[in-house]
Design a protein around this motif. Structure first.
Motif, mmCIF file in Angstrom:
data_model
loop_
_atom_site.group_PDB
_atom_site.id
_atom_site.type_symbol
_atom_site.label_atom_id
_atom_site.label_comp_id
_atom_site.label_asym_id
_atom_site.label_seq_id
_atom_site.Cartn_x
_atom_site.Cartn_y
_atom_site.Cartn_z
ATOM 1 N N VAL A 28 36.652 42.339 41.895
ATOM 2 C CA VAL A 28 38.016 41.615 41.015
ATOM 3 C C VAL A 28 38.619 42.947 40.647
ATOM 4 C CG1 VAL A 28 39.342 40.121 40.276
ATOM 5 C CG2 VAL A 28 36.461 39.352 41.320
ATOM 6 N N SER A 29 39.470 43.447 40.756
ATOM 7 C CA SER A 29 40.571 44.686 40.541
ATOM 8 C C SER A 29 41.636 44.166 39.362
ATOM 9 C CB SER A 29 41.098 45.294 41.097
ATOM 10 O OG SER A 29 42.275 45.040 42.290
ATOM 11 N N ALA A 30 41.849 42.519 39.440
ATOM 12 C CA ALA A 30 43.116 42.306 38.475
ATOM 13 C C ALA A 30 44.040 42.365 38.824
ATOM 14 C CB ALA A 30 43.102 43.243 37.203
ATOM 15 N N GLY A 31 44.002 42.717 40.835
ATOM 16 C CA GLY A 31 45.481 42.344 40.038
ATOM 17 C C GLY A 31 45.341 41.169 41.363
ATOM 18 N N SER A 32 46.438 40.942 42.353
ATOM 19 C CA SER A 32 47.023 39.874 42.836
ATOM 20 C C SER A 32 46.286 39.389 43.955
ATOM 21 C CB SER A 32 48.647 39.631 42.848
ATOM 22 O OG SER A 32 48.730 40.655 44.578
ATOM 23 N N ASP A 33 46.074 39.944 44.514
ATOM 24 C CA ASP A 33 45.026 39.846 45.798
ATOM 25 C C ASP A 33 43.800 39.338 45.628
ATOM 26 O OD1 ASP A 33 47.098 40.920 47.400
ATOM 27 O OD2 ASP A 33 46.696 43.130 47.327
ATOM 28 N N SER A 34 42.894 40.471 44.486
ATOM 29 C CA SER A 34 41.599 40.533 44.238
ATOM 30 C C SER A 34 41.846 39.272 43.466
ATOM 31 C CB SER A 34 41.487 40.989 43.313
ATOM 32 O OG SER A 34 41.145 41.521 42.482
ATOM 33 N N LEU A 53 29.709 36.221 41.664
ATOM 34 C CA LEU A 53 29.410 37.220 41.160
ATOM 35 C C LEU A 53 31.083 38.274 40.737
ATOM 36 C CD1 LEU A 53 28.051 38.604 38.515
ATOM 37 C CD2 LEU A 53 27.808 39.839 40.469
ATOM 38 N N ALA A 54 32.061 37.544 40.204
ATOM 39 C CA ALA A 54 32.573 38.865 39.928
ATOM 40 C C ALA A 54 33.165 40.301 39.788
ATOM 41 C CB ALA A 54 33.806 38.352 39.367
ATOM 42 N N VAL A 55 33.181 41.363 40.130
ATOM 43 C CA VAL A 55 32.291 42.529 39.779
ATOM 44 C C VAL A 55 34.106 43.491 39.667
ATOM 45 C CG1 VAL A 55 31.362 44.839 40.307
ATOM 46 C CG2 VAL A 55 30.529 42.857 41.052
ATOM 47 N N TYR A 56 34.135 43.929 37.983
ATOM 48 C CA TYR A 56 35.693 44.638 37.934
ATOM 49 C C TYR A 56 34.499 46.266 37.832
ATOM 50 C CZ TYR A 56 39.132 46.965 35.092
ATOM 51 O OH TYR A 56 40.045 48.237 34.986
ATOM 52 N N VAL A 57 35.103 47.252 38.511
ATOM 53 C CA VAL A 57 35.113 48.482 38.279
ATOM 54 C C VAL A 57 35.784 49.253 37.745
ATOM 55 C CG1 VAL A 57 34.400 50.400 39.847
ATOM 56 C CG2 VAL A 57 33.744 47.858 40.921
ATOM 57 N N HIS A 72 40.611 40.304 31.604
ATOM 58 C CA HIS A 72 41.908 39.217 32.713
ATOM 59 C C HIS A 72 40.686 39.183 33.742
ATOM 60 C CE1 HIS A 72 45.437 37.379 33.788
ATOM 61 N NE2 HIS A 72 44.618 37.198 35.200
ATOM 62 N N VAL A 73 39.896 39.494 33.906
ATOM 63 C CA VAL A 73 39.013 39.300 35.079
ATOM 64 C C VAL A 73 38.199 38.683 34.433
ATOM 65 C CG1 VAL A 73 37.092 40.322 36.361
ATOM 66 C CG2 VAL A 73 39.060 41.104 36.347
ATOM 67 N N PHE A 74 37.875 38.401 33.386
ATOM 68 C CA PHE A 74 36.839 38.069 32.899
ATOM 69 C C PHE A 74 37.131 36.802 31.654
ATOM 70 C CE2 PHE A 74 34.498 36.408 29.190
ATOM 71 C CZ PHE A 74 32.769 36.397 29.219
ATOM 72 N N GLN A 75 38.460 36.679 31.973
ATOM 73 C CA GLN A 75 39.108 35.169 31.356
ATOM 74 C C GLN A 75 39.164 34.538 32.815
ATOM 75 O OE1 GLN A 75 42.077 36.539 29.283
ATOM 76 N NE2 GLN A 75 41.230 36.723 27.237
ATOM 77 N N ASN A 179 51.030 31.561 41.789
ATOM 78 C CA ASN A 179 52.099 31.451 41.067
ATOM 79 C C ASN A 179 51.792 29.397 41.305
ATOM 80 O OD1 ASN A 179 53.300 33.333 39.787
ATOM 81 N ND2 ASN A 179 54.715 33.867 42.104
ATOM 82 N N GLU A 180 51.716 29.168 42.216
ATOM 83 C CA GLU A 180 51.651 28.303 42.382
ATOM 84 C C GLU A 180 50.972 27.406 41.451
ATOM 85 O OE1 GLU A 180 54.045 27.304 46.613
ATOM 86 O OE2 GLU A 180 51.282 27.091 46.427
ATOM 87 N N LYS A 181 49.635 27.481 41.481
ATOM 88 C CA LYS A 181 48.432 27.926 41.100
ATOM 89 C C LYS A 181 48.325 28.352 39.058
ATOM 90 C CE LYS A 181 44.677 26.847 42.178
ATOM 91 N NZ LYS A 181 43.797 25.718 43.231
ATOM 92 N N GLY A 182 49.817 28.782 39.412
ATOM 93 C CA GLY A 182 49.313 28.977 37.513
ATOM 94 C C GLY A 182 48.743 30.071 36.811
ATOM 95 N N ILE A 183 48.441 31.600 38.164
ATOM 96 C CA ILE A 183 46.797 32.125 37.625
ATOM 97 C C ILE A 183 47.638 33.841 37.392
ATOM 98 C CG2 ILE A 183 45.088 33.168 38.041
ATOM 99 C CD1 ILE A 183 44.682 30.681 39.844
ATOM 100 N N SER A 184 47.650 34.097 36.573
ATOM 101 C CA SER A 184 48.256 35.338 36.286
ATOM 102 C C SER A 184 47.563 36.647 36.691
ATOM 103 C CB SER A 184 48.594 35.971 34.456
ATOM 104 O OG SER A 184 47.996 35.637 34.343
ATOM 105 N N TRP A 185 48.448 38.456 36.989
ATOM 106 C CA TRP A 185 47.539 39.088 37.337
ATOM 107 C C TRP A 185 47.935 40.154 36.876
ATOM 108 C CZ3 TRP A 185 50.985 36.432 40.374
ATOM 109 C CH2 TRP A 185 51.797 37.372 40.832
#
Length: 345
Positions: A28-34, A53-57, A72-75, A179-185
């Motif tokens: 998970v990079s915090a971008g929309s795709d991940s 397990l979400a992993v941010y590098v 943001h990834v953590f939240q 957007n439909e789920k109300g999740i930002s990136w």
């Protein structure tokens, strides 16, 4: 359940994996795709009993942005009840030491970090969020570099322990979903830097091709990759047959006994395309570089090589040509040296 989540769940069911109870490291990079990938997999946790397990590098390249991205990834992960880890790597130092581009160094370190987390998590899979847009860009990049048919078949939805569930979806599909789920990136500024080839392809070449040549170029590139992947599967099967016929004493391509001999007459019964593929695989199995010019020289030796001649390759690999066979060997071990086999003493 959202239709996109249901579609991915059905896709997993058709493929027979991931299996119920599997552990998955989600890149998970915090971008929309991940972020979309994390959301979709989290929605399937109950249905498939998955462990995530979400992993941010943090590649150490954008210190002004990475803290906010990790937060943001953590939240988002916490919202879904998914544990998250941050891994820091030294991309610039690694690139300089290995003489790699920043892109290559970042990619290698990222997947190394994912795999280390997978092992400690006792997971089975690494899920990454490559999309159809990424596939189109990758095929075009490889085409510009003169890559092989196998490379032009693009990324596979599953390779080893890496899965890419979004290869048939576009970035736009995922952003609509979020957007439909109300999740930002978050927006990664490095994706705008046209110093990197991929970004020049993404922001300059592909848009120009869409405007001036074919608005469906992305779909066409993905379809080409899909068709080539199907051809690759058949060619791989035919090449495997060559291993059984030409090297019956070897149990597998990664366990080649040396020295080895291959009968020229039998080798030449196969199509040139299969001959080249076999030699490429053999060179990798022998622990040397499978450059195109090497492959061509070896195939030509089978066809026209003069008895008594030799071919010299990297790391001390020698090919000795006779009328009936070609002998592959490392006369002095896997070390570079000069001179003929006949004069090795």
């Amino acid at each position: 359940m959202h239709p996109l989540e249901r579609n991915i769940g059905q896709f997993f069911h058709r493929q027979g994996l991931p299996a119920v109870g599997d552990g998955i490291v989600v890149g998970v990079s915090a971008g929309s795709d991940s972020i979309a990938l994390l959301s979709v997999l989290a929605a399937l946790v109950g249905q498939m009993e998955l462990r995530l397990l979400a992993v941010y590098v943090d590649h150490g390249l954008r210190p002004k942005e990475t803290a906010a991205e990790w937060l943001h990834v953590f939240q988002v992960a916490s919202r879904f009840g998914v544990p998250a880890e941050r891994v820091c790597v030294q991309t610039k130092e690694y690139a300089a030491a290995k003489k790699y581009s920043l892109e290559k160094a970042a990619r290698l370190l990222r997947y190394q970090a994912f795999d280390e987390c997978r092992c400690s998590f006792q997971g089975r899979w690494i899920a990454v969020a490559h999309t159809a847009d990424d596939q189109a860009e990758e095929v075009l990049i490889r085409l510009l570099r003169g890559s092989s048919r196998k490379a032009l078949s693009g990324m596979r939805w599953k390779k080893d322990n890496i899965i890419r569930p979004f290869l048939s979806l576009t970035k736009k599909d995922l952003q609509i979903y979020l957007n439909e789920k109300g999740i930002s990136w978050c927006h990664d500024s490095s994706n705008d830097d046209t110093y990197f080839l991929r970004n020049r392809i993404r922001h300059e070449l592909l848009p120009q091709l869409e405007r001036e040549y074919d608005s469906g170029i992305r779909r066409a590139l993905c379809k080409t990759a899909e068709n080539l992947a199907e051809d690759e599967a058949l060619l791989e099967e035919l090449t495997s047959d060559m291993w059984h016929v030409l090297l019956p004493m070897n149990q597998g391509q990664k366990e080649v006994s040396l020295p080895l001999t291959i009968e020229r007459k039998i080798f030449l019964q196969y199509h040139l395309s299969l001959q080249r593929r076999f030699i490429e695989q053999l060179l990798w199995a022998l622990g040397t570089t499978a450059k195109y010019e090497y492959i061509v020289k070896i195939v030509d030796a089978f066809r026209h090589g003069r008895s008594g001649s030799e071919l010299h390759f990297q790391k001390g690999l020698r090919l000795q040509v006779t009328r009936e066979v070609i002998l592959f060997l490392y006369p002095k071990g896997r070390v570079s040296w000069r001179g003929s086999i006949r004069n090795k003493e």
